[in-house]
Design a protein around this motif. Structure first.
Motif, PDB file in Angstrom:
ATOM      1  N   GLN A   6       0.831  -1.192   0.000  1.00 64.08           N
ATOM      2  CA  GLN A   6       0.000   0.000   0.000  1.00 64.08           C
ATOM      3  C   GLN A   6       0.876   1.257   0.000  1.00 64.08           C
ATOM      4  OE1 GLN A   6      -2.940  -1.779   3.330  1.00 64.08           O
ATOM      5  NE2 GLN A   6      -3.489   0.266   2.597  1.00 64.08           N
ATOM      6  N   PHE A  90      -6.769  -0.147   5.227  1.00 60.33           N
ATOM      7  CA  PHE A  90      -6.069  -1.386   4.919  1.00 60.33           C
ATOM      8  C   PHE A  90      -6.649  -2.020   3.663  1.00 60.33           C
ATOM      9  CE2 PHE A  90      -3.248  -1.890   8.412  1.00 60.33           C
ATOM     10  CZ  PHE A  90      -3.866  -1.289   9.491  1.00 60.33           C
ATOM     11  N   PRO A 101      -7.961 -17.333   4.057  1.00 60.61           N
ATOM     12  CA  PRO A 101      -7.649 -16.134   4.834  1.00 60.61           C
ATOM     13  C   PRO A 101      -7.325 -14.939   3.939  1.00 60.61           C
ATOM     14  CG  PRO A 101      -5.815 -17.669   4.898  1.00 60.61           C
ATOM     15  CD  PRO A 101      -6.951 -18.393   4.231  1.00 60.61           C
ATOM     16  N   GLN A 102      -7.634 -13.763   4.427  1.00 58.08           N
ATOM     17  CA  GLN A 102      -7.252 -12.540   3.744  1.00 58.08           C
ATOM     18  C   GLN A 102      -5.861 -12.117   4.214  1.00 58.08           C
ATOM     19  OE1 GLN A 102     -10.313  -9.529   4.072  1.00 58.08           O
ATOM     20  NE2 GLN A 102     -11.930 -10.991   3.534  1.00 58.08           N
ATOM     21  N   HIS A 103      -5.082 -11.584   3.278  1.00 65.66           N
ATOM     22  CA  HIS A 103      -3.730 -11.109   3.564  1.00 65.66           C
ATOM     23  C   HIS A 103      -3.726  -9.595   3.432  1.00 65.66           C
ATOM     24  CE1 HIS A 103      -2.081 -15.212   3.413  1.00 65.66           C
ATOM     25  NE2 HIS A 103      -3.025 -15.398   2.520  1.00 65.66           N
ATOM     26  N   PHE A 104      -3.195  -8.932   4.450  1.00 58.92           N
ATOM     27  CA  PHE A 104      -3.305  -7.485   4.545  1.00 58.92           C
ATOM     28  C   PHE A 104      -1.999  -6.771   4.237  1.00 58.92           C
ATOM     29  CE2 PHE A 104      -7.460  -6.635   6.479  1.00 58.92           C
ATOM     30  CZ  PHE A 104      -7.858  -7.922   6.806  1.00 58.92           C
ATOM     31  N   GLY A 105      -2.140  -5.540   3.703  1.00 60.65           N
ATOM     32  CA  GLY A 105      -1.014  -4.631   3.627  1.00 60.65           C
ATOM     33  C   GLY A 105      -0.812  -3.937   4.962  1.00 60.65           C
ATOM     34  N   ASP A 106       0.183  -3.053   5.031  1.00 59.57           N
ATOM     35  CA  ASP A 106       0.511  -2.383   6.284  1.00 59.57           C
ATOM     36  C   ASP A 106      -0.230  -1.064   6.486  1.00 59.57           C
ATOM     37  OD1 ASP A 106       3.961  -3.531   6.523  1.00 59.57           O
ATOM     38  OD2 ASP A 106       2.096  -4.333   7.363  1.00 59.57           O
ATOM     39  N   GLY A 107      -1.126  -0.724   5.591  1.00 63.75           N
ATOM     40  CA  GLY A 107      -2.021   0.385   5.836  1.00 63.75           C
ATOM     41  C   GLY A 107      -1.533   1.737   5.364  1.00 63.75           C
ATOM     42  N   ARG A 109      -2.123   5.652   6.714  1.00 64.14           N
ATOM     43  CA  ARG A 109      -2.662   6.478   7.799  1.00 64.14           C
ATOM     44  C   ARG A 109      -3.009   7.840   7.237  1.00 64.14           C
ATOM     45  NH1 ARG A 109      -0.060   2.499   8.801  1.00 64.14           N
ATOM     46  NH2 ARG A 109      -0.270   1.309  10.712  1.00 64.14           N
TER      47      ARG A 109
ATOM     48  N   TYR B  36      -6.336 -13.106  13.913  1.00 63.94           N
ATOM     49  CA  TYR B  36      -5.235 -12.342  13.357  1.00 63.94           C
ATOM     50  C   TYR B  36      -4.453 -11.687  14.500  1.00 63.94           C
ATOM     51  CZ  TYR B  36      -7.184 -12.467   8.595  1.00 63.94           C
ATOM     52  OH  TYR B  36      -7.642 -12.854   7.358  1.00 63.94           O
ATOM     53  N   GLN B  38      -2.071  -8.230  15.180  1.00 64.01           N
ATOM     54  CA  GLN B  38      -1.730  -6.944  14.592  1.00 64.01           C
ATOM     55  C   GLN B  38      -0.734  -6.219  15.487  1.00 64.01           C
ATOM     56  OE1 GLN B  38      -4.975  -4.135  13.945  1.00 64.01           O
ATOM     57  NE2 GLN B  38      -3.850  -3.124  12.308  1.00 64.01           N
ATOM     58  N   GLY B  41       1.291  -0.160  13.893  1.00 69.91           N
ATOM     59  CA  GLY B  41       1.759   0.355  12.617  1.00 69.91           C
ATOM     60  C   GLY B  41       1.798  -0.663  11.500  1.00 69.91           C
ATOM     61  N   LYS B  42       1.243  -1.845  11.731  1.00 70.41           N
ATOM     62  CA  LYS B  42       1.258  -2.920  10.727  1.00 70.41           C
ATOM     63  C   LYS B  42      -0.154  -3.394  10.429  1.00 70.41           C
ATOM     64  CE  LYS B  42       5.779  -3.373  10.433  1.00 70.41           C
ATOM     65  NZ  LYS B  42       6.509  -3.120   9.167  1.00 70.41           N
ATOM     66  N   GLY B  43      -0.279  -4.144   9.347  1.00 68.25           N
ATOM     67  CA  GLY B  43      -1.553  -4.750   9.033  1.00 68.25           C
ATOM     68  C   GLY B  43      -1.761  -6.048   9.786  1.00 68.25           C
ATOM     69  N   PRO B  44      -2.994  -6.526   9.873  1.00 62.70           N
ATOM     70  CA  PRO B  44      -3.251  -7.807  10.540  1.00 62.70           C
ATOM     71  C   PRO B  44      -2.510  -8.950   9.849  1.00 62.70           C
ATOM     72  CG  PRO B  44      -5.297  -6.585  10.231  1.00 62.70           C
ATOM     73  CD  PRO B  44      -4.242  -5.873   9.446  1.00 62.70           C
ATOM     74  N   PHE B  46      -2.350 -13.087   9.574  1.00 64.10           N
ATOM     75  CA  PHE B  46      -3.183 -14.273   9.779  1.00 64.10           C
ATOM     76  C   PHE B  46      -2.527 -15.271  10.725  1.00 64.10           C
ATOM     77  CE2 PHE B  46      -6.050 -17.618   9.024  1.00 64.10           C
ATOM     78  CZ  PHE B  46      -5.338 -18.763   8.717  1.00 64.10           C
TER      79      PHE B  46
END
Lengths: 113, 110
Positions: A6, A90, A101-107, A109, B36, B38, B41-44, B46
């Protein structure tokens, strides 16, 4: 292996400005999602996509737009930014919409002042 | 309406002090319950998926269990590096979308 990336990581906007949050994934996942996370609240789904060219609204879509022209990219557009859109955003992806499962970025802000 | 509630909101433990986090849910046709982790400052990230009541999954000091109404994340002999926010989410059959709880923030002191 990058996963979900992201950009930008941080951004400050003025009320009424517009911007696009970028999200790209390199796992060849069909499904992609945008969430927002506010303090003390669970992640809320904004929009999702089941494949290139197909998008649909989530729980909190107002004030946002998305597009999905490729499998890899799923940008989120904010038009006429409002203070209520101050949040952490996110992006996530999954192979399918089932119980994978879903895999996330670091967002990203985002603050709107 | 599908709903997920996590408790407690925050938990402070001493290193080595075992405890459990709770995730209570109401959902039509549970297709999966996800845990999850977390970090700030990071995303979740799994951890586990549980599909049916009675199922258990383990990873290092973490063990997740599932009943028809709730899931527990048991933390055995935690270490400071286990400090994080733990999120629970359910995938319901009707909506096909993940519903997240608000999370439990765990702090483990050395």
């Amino acid at each position: 292996n990058a996963g979900v990336t992201q950009t930008p990581k941080f951004r400050i906007l003025k009320i009424g400005q517009s911007m696009t949050l970028q999200c790209t994934q390199d796992m060849n996942h069909n499904y992609m999602y945008w969430y927002r996370q506010d303090p003390g609240m669970g992640l809320k789904l904004i929009y999702y996509s089941v494949g290139a060219g197909i998008t649909d609204k989530g729980e909190v879509p107002n004030g946002y737009n998305v597009s999905r022209s490729t499998t890899e990219d799923f940008p989120l557009r904010l038009e006429l930014a409002a203070p209520s859109q101050t949040s952490v955003y996110f992006c996530a992806s999954s192979r399918d919409g089932g119980n994978q499962p879903q895999h996330f970025g670091d967002g990203t802000r985002l603050s709107i002042l | 309406e599908d709903q997920v509630t996590q408790s407690p909101e925050a938990l402070r433990l001493q290193e080595g002090e075992s405890s459990s986090l709770n995730c209570s849910y109401t959902v039509s046709g549970l297709r999966g319950l996800f845990w999850y982790r977390q970090d700030p400052g990071k995303g979740p990230e799994f951890l586990f998926t549980l599909y049916s009541a009675g199922e258990e999954k383990e990873k290092e000091r973490l063990k997740a269990t599932l009943t028809k109404k709730e899931s527990f994340l048991h933390i055995t002999a935690p270490k400071p590096e286990d400090s994080a926010t733990y999120l629970c989410a359910v995938l319901g059959g009707n909506t096909g979308k993940l519903i997240f709880g608000q999370g439990t923030t765990l702090q483990v002191k050395p």
